[in-house]
Design a protein around this motif. Structure first.
Motif, mmCIF file in Angstrom:
data_model
loop_
_atom_site.group_PDB
_atom_site.id
_atom_site.type_symbol
_atom_site.label_atom_id
_atom_site.label_comp_id
_atom_site.label_asym_id
_atom_site.label_seq_id
_atom_site.Cartn_x
_atom_site.Cartn_y
_atom_site.Cartn_z
ATOM 1 N N CYS A 693 0.848 -1.201 0.000
ATOM 2 C CA CYS A 693 0.000 0.000 0.000
ATOM 3 C C CYS A 693 0.883 1.251 0.000
ATOM 4 N N GLN A 719 -4.242 -3.960 3.527
ATOM 5 C CA GLN A 719 -4.800 -5.251 3.170
ATOM 6 C C GLN A 719 -4.821 -5.378 1.645
ATOM 7 N N THR A 722 -5.055 -2.123 -0.346
ATOM 8 C CA THR A 722 -6.136 -1.297 0.171
ATOM 9 C C THR A 722 -5.795 -0.823 1.573
ATOM 10 N N ILE A 724 -7.048 0.697 4.970
ATOM 11 C CA ILE A 724 -8.266 0.802 5.765
ATOM 12 C C ILE A 724 -7.897 1.510 7.064
ATOM 13 N N PRO A 792 -8.159 -6.879 9.535
ATOM 14 C CA PRO A 792 -8.620 -5.677 8.836
ATOM 15 C C PRO A 792 -9.961 -5.189 9.335
ATOM 16 N N ILE A 885 -18.945 -5.321 7.096
ATOM 17 C CA ILE A 885 -17.946 -5.951 6.226
ATOM 18 C C ILE A 885 -18.656 -6.396 4.956
ATOM 19 N N CYS A 887 -18.317 -8.344 1.252
ATOM 20 C CA CYS A 887 -17.556 -9.242 0.397
ATOM 21 C C CYS A 887 -18.107 -9.166 -1.022
ATOM 22 N N LYS A 895 -13.375 -11.563 -2.138
ATOM 23 C CA LYS A 895 -12.643 -10.517 -1.442
ATOM 24 C C LYS A 895 -13.573 -9.860 -0.441
ATOM 25 N N CYS A 896 -13.029 -9.459 0.683
ATOM 26 C CA CYS A 896 -13.822 -8.832 1.734
ATOM 27 C C CYS A 896 -13.112 -7.579 2.226
ATOM 28 N N GLN A 897 -13.908 -6.592 2.618
ATOM 29 C CA GLN A 897 -13.337 -5.331 3.099
ATOM 30 C C GLN A 897 -14.302 -4.681 4.061
ATOM 31 N N ARG A 898 -13.751 -4.055 5.056
ATOM 32 C CA ARG A 898 -14.556 -3.305 6.009
ATOM 33 C C ARG A 898 -14.964 -1.976 5.390
ATOM 34 N N GLN A 900 -15.305 1.684 4.627
ATOM 35 C CA GLN A 900 -14.433 2.820 4.915
ATOM 36 C C GLN A 900 -15.279 4.002 5.347
#
Length: 942
Positions: A693, A719, A722, A724, A792, A885, A887, A895-898, A900
């Protein structure tokens, strides 16, 4: 993500799933290490990126922030293929259905448990006052993602009381197709927890190249490659013994084999328990002059505590050929000196029972002298036609353990607190000579006596055995010096006492004639640390702390850096009082200059381990380039802190030359010692990494976390390209008065009056003490509480950490949920830990609600399939849907991300129920006013 996917499948199904022992580990950013050679030649199960031995059981870990699934138990079951090869198969089951019905009205769910139990009163609720005490009482609960990793990283001190000793006699095999040998070996094993250490001495054969452990079926259970050396001693460790092999070891079903000369020579023996191992202080290997005879024996001997009687037990092999009749065979046991017969004992043995014990009573002074010099010979000879004979010389018991002593003022005959230290290492040779290297530092006055002593016969009446003061040389530094030499005539009685940990070393000074420092000489069990054999330990003293501490404690440490740039350490302490001994921290400091030691600086301060008792050891693998440079330059320090002296009780400077220019190079972490480990890498390598990153002008490695420059009350993590960033979530305070220190993100309680708030803030700012927490890599003021940060997924509200005042301890515990009266409670926010009773018009959120997908299925997540570019919120068993979260399916890859959250300009943002991001209260009020206006307009129209 693959590991999470596998474990989510397990969580939904809660049924048996199988993975062969050759299943490849998923491509995780950090691969857990389970012995580099564990999968070669060994059977087991690979599951979730970890290797498990046959018969192992475990609770699957979903990773951060979900933690360990304590209601699911997995088992590595042994299976056998058609060709007879043993392999492992994973099966998992849900244990919750087996939970017994609690008998009380208000059962509670304890941390790390699956089933609710009835509370045990106040004692149950106060089960753990600190993390140290918590993990001492709960050895099986080491997977709490919100705990500082230092408390789960240490390999705990090996307690000799909990160890089990075994022995094996290895001889050539004459009645099979196996290659034979004239060699004889004696192997001693010590089982501690799941590690089996061994010390092997051999005669009449070349140095072996491999040691193989065989199970009850004759299959290879473990193979140890013997390093090249010029000695007849082999030291090694078999780590992570499978439970099945531990049971076979206890049942005396394991065998050990040694091969040499490209397997042209081989000797074997059965591993057995023996009552003589506990008291053994002298030993002998008995060999035959015949070639490939298959004969051999070992003698384990010890002296009586008060009389000069020599007790011995013989273990014999091949003296009576197998196939002989069961009739007893007469033998003569002789004690010889230069082929002259001194004593003789007659006995009878059989092929099935060739071991026996006897006593040689009242050894005279000459016999005791020859015994101490290794000049007595023990011989066993059969009588009758074709007599067979084996013999060997008796010497002090040999092993890979280290004879050492830590001398402290707290252990002196008249205990004191001078802050001085003494460190000694001894080597006992087969001819009875005892080499010693003694180092003292931080003494109050000049040394006037260095003596090896027994325990005082009467109070203040010392029993001096050997005075080595003549070898002591004073160093330039005041209160320091060393003694290097050898005692050439150690008596047999004293060798016996030495190997039984019954001798002491005493340092007398001009101001304290009876002794300022004193320490017990004791064996330190072998642990595979090469620094012990090649280097002297680093002394740790209160006088080396800045500022100096007058303490009765002292210690020493062995430190080394291996080829992978991993730091291995072993620390031994002495003289701590019981109150201080309750919990100990060992820190590693790296500082630019020795003269600029500042305890408030935490840039290069790393917690090594928390430990109990007198010993700690472990491996530190995520070492920064800066810290490795300080180790190389000799500007690094080992420091031991206690509750009484949280800023350091004893300290020592360490110098470990190394060529680790780019930090730790290891790709794996041994035994999950540091689960959230992030390797420091070369900036040029970071730029080439596709997962790096780029943020605020700097490159950050995947998995790393840091405090951003734009706002110190945020924590960012990288992550896979990305970034976060999450704002700090402040725990709710129950106190009536709070203050907001300028250098902290969360308010703290203030019990003082409003007029004294300013002074309280200044006092907090001036006080450099506090707690350094590895989770968020920040310092926390005494008394403050916070939610731990877990990338994350951000800050975990299910746990609260507290900085315990001036002790510097971090205490983390799960949030205790209040009892509910409703029958169907709900979790309003997926990030909340506690459920609530729903309003009448609020439908409950079912934990077992399944997500459906339609159309073309490109990604499989859990038991569901999702189309390409489809988004969803993951669901975790027993927790529910994680709405914060998201996905998505990216061409077959999940893919998964919290979520923002935007940056806020207000000073006191709040987080509403059911919302993922904090909001400004002004914006909330404005939205509510707008909603009211819209509602009024609707009413006007009707």
């Amino acid at each position: 993500m693959e590991a999470l996917r596998v474990l989510w499948i397990l969580g939904f199904a809660c049924i048996a799933s199988a993975l062969g022992s050759r299943l490849k580990t998923p491509a995780l950013p950090i691969q857990p290490e389970r012995e580099p050679m564990i999968s070669k030649g060994l059977s087991g199960c690979s599951f979730g990126g970890r290797f498990y031995s046959l018969e192992d059981t475990w609770h699957p870990d979903l990773g951060e922030p979900f933690g360990v699934m304590h209601c699911v138990m997995c088992h590595c079951e042994p299976q056998r293929s058609r060709r007879g090869k043993v392999f492992g198969k994973v099966s998992c089951r849900n244990m919750k259905q087996d939970c017994p019905e609690p008998t009380c009205d208000d059962p509670v769910l304890l941390p790390g448990h699956c089933c609710k139990t009835c509370p045990k009163g106040d004692s149950g609720r106060k089960e753990a006052e600190s993390l140290f005490e918590f993990f001492q009482e709960k050895d099986d609960d080491l997977h709490k993602s919100y705990n500082d990793r230092s408390y789960i990283s240490s390999e705990e001190n090996s307690n000799r009381d909990s160890a089990t000793d075994f022995v094996a006699l290895l001889t050539g095999v004459t009645d099979s197709w196996l290659p034979s040998s004239s060699g004889v070996a004696r192997a001693r094993f010590t089982l501690t927890r799941t590690s089996l250490t061994f010390s092997i001495t051999f005669q009449r054969m070349n140095r072996p190249s491999a040691i193989t452990f065989l199970d009850s079926d004759g299959n290879t259970a473990f193979e140890f490659r013997v390093p090249r050396a010029d000695t007849d001693m082999i030291c090694g460790v078999w780590k992570n013994l499978p439970k099945s092999h531990m049971r076979q070891l206890e049942a005396e079903q394991l065998r050990v084999s040694m091969t040499a000369d490209n397997k042209k020579e081989e000797i074997q023996g059965k591993i057995i328990k023996h009552r003589a191992l506990f008291a053994e202080t002298f030993s002998s290997i008995l060999t035959s002059d015949e070639v490939h005879s298959g004969m051999g024996g070992i003698a384990m001997l010890t002296l009586s505590d008060t009389e000069n009687n020599l007790h011995f037990i013989l273990i014999l092999q091949g003296l009576v050929p197998h196939g002989s009749t069961s009739a007893k065979v007469p033998v003569r046991v002789k004690l010889l000196y230069r082929q002259h017969l001194l004593r003789e004992i007659r006995a009878n043995i059989t092929a099935d029972d060739s071991d026996f014990a006897e006593v040689l009573a009242d050894l005279n002074s000459r016999e005791l002298f020859w015994l101490s010099r290794g000049q007595l010979q023990i011989s066993v000879e059969t009588e009758g036609q074709n007599p067979r004979q084996i013999s060997g010389y008796i010497s002090g018991r040999r092993s890979c353990d280290t004879l050492q002593s830590v001398m402290s003022s707290g252990s002196a005959l008249t205990p004191g607190k001078t802050g001085g230290v003494g460190s000694a290492v001894f080597t006992l040779h087969h001819n009875g000579s005892l080499d010693y290297q003694v180092l003292v530092a931080g003494l109050s006055s000049a040394v006037v006596g260095v003596t090896i002593e027994m325990k005082p016969r009467r109070r203040s009446k010392r029993s001096v055995l050997y005075d080595i003061t003549a070898d002591f040389a004073t160093a330039e530094e005041r209160g320091s010096g060393r003694a290097v030499g050898s005692c050439s005539r150690v008596e047999a009685r004293h060798i016996h006492m030495l190997l039984q940990n019954e001798l002491f070393i005493n340092i007398a000074t001009a101001e304290q004639q009876e002794g300022e420092l004193r320490g017990q000489i004791r064996m330190l069990p072998y642990n595979r640390l090469d620094a012990r054999r090649n280097e002297l330990p680093v002394p740790l003293a209160g006088q080396f702390v800045s500022p100096p501490v007058r303490t009765g404690a002292a210690g020493h440490a062995w430190v080394s850096v291996d080829e992978q740039c991993h730091l291995h350490y072993e620390i031994v302490v002495n003289g701590l009082s019981k109150s201080e001994d309750a919990s100990i921290d060992a820190h590693l400091h790296g500082l630019a200059e020795i003269g600029e030691m500042d305890d408030s600086s935490t840039n290069h301060k790393r917690l090594l381990t928390g430990f109990y008792g007198q010993q700690a050891q472990g491996v530190l693998k995520d070492i920064s380039v800066e810290l490795l440079r300080h180790l190389d330059e000799g500007t690094a320090y080992i420091q031991v802190s206690t509750k009484m002296n949280p800023r350091g009780e004893i300290r020592g400077r360490i110098h470990v030359p190394n060529s680790c220019e780019f930090g730790s190079r290891g790709e794996v972490v041994e035994e999950a010692e540091f689960d959230d480990l992030v390797f420091v890498r070369d900036p040029a390598e970071l730029r080439k990494d596709p997962h790096t990153c780029f943020f605020e002008g700097e490159h950050h490695a995947h998995g790393s976390q840091w405090t951003p420059q734009y706002n110190t009350c945020f924590t960012c993590t990288c992550q896979k390209k990305t970034v976060i960033c999450d704002p700090v979530i402040c725990p709710a305070l129950s106190c009536p008065h709070t203050i907001q220190p300028e250098d902290q993100c969360c308010p703290i309680c203030d019990e003082k009056k409003e007029t004294k708030q300013t002074a309280a803030v200044e006092k907090v700012e001036e006080n450099p003490e506090g707690c350094y927490f590895e989770g968020d890599q920040k310092m926390h003021a005494p008394g403050t509480t916070w939610h731990p940060f877990v990338p994350p997924f951000g800050y975990i509200k299910c746990a609260v950490c507290t900085c315990k005042g001036s002790t510097g301890e971090v205490h983390c515990e799960k949030v205790t949920c209040p009892p509910l009266t409703c029958s169907r409670p709900i979790r309003r926010n997926p990030s909340d830990c506690c459920k609530e009773c729903p309003a009448e018009d609020t439908p409950p959120l079912e934990d077992d609600e399944m997500m459906q997908a339609d159309g073309t299925r490109h990604c499989k997540f859990g038991k569901n399939y999702y189309q390409n570019s489809e988004h969803w919120h993951p669901r975790v068993p027993l927790v529910g849907e994680m709405k914060c979260i998201t996905c998505w399916c990216d061409h077959g890859v999940t893919k998964c991300q919290r979520k923002q959250c935007p940056l806020l300009s207000c000073s006191n943002p709040i987080r509403r129920e059911g919302k993922c991001c904090p909001e400004c209260i002004e914006d909330i009020m404005e939205k509510e006013e707008m909603a009211k206006m819209v509602e009024k307009k609707k009413n006007w129209r009707h």
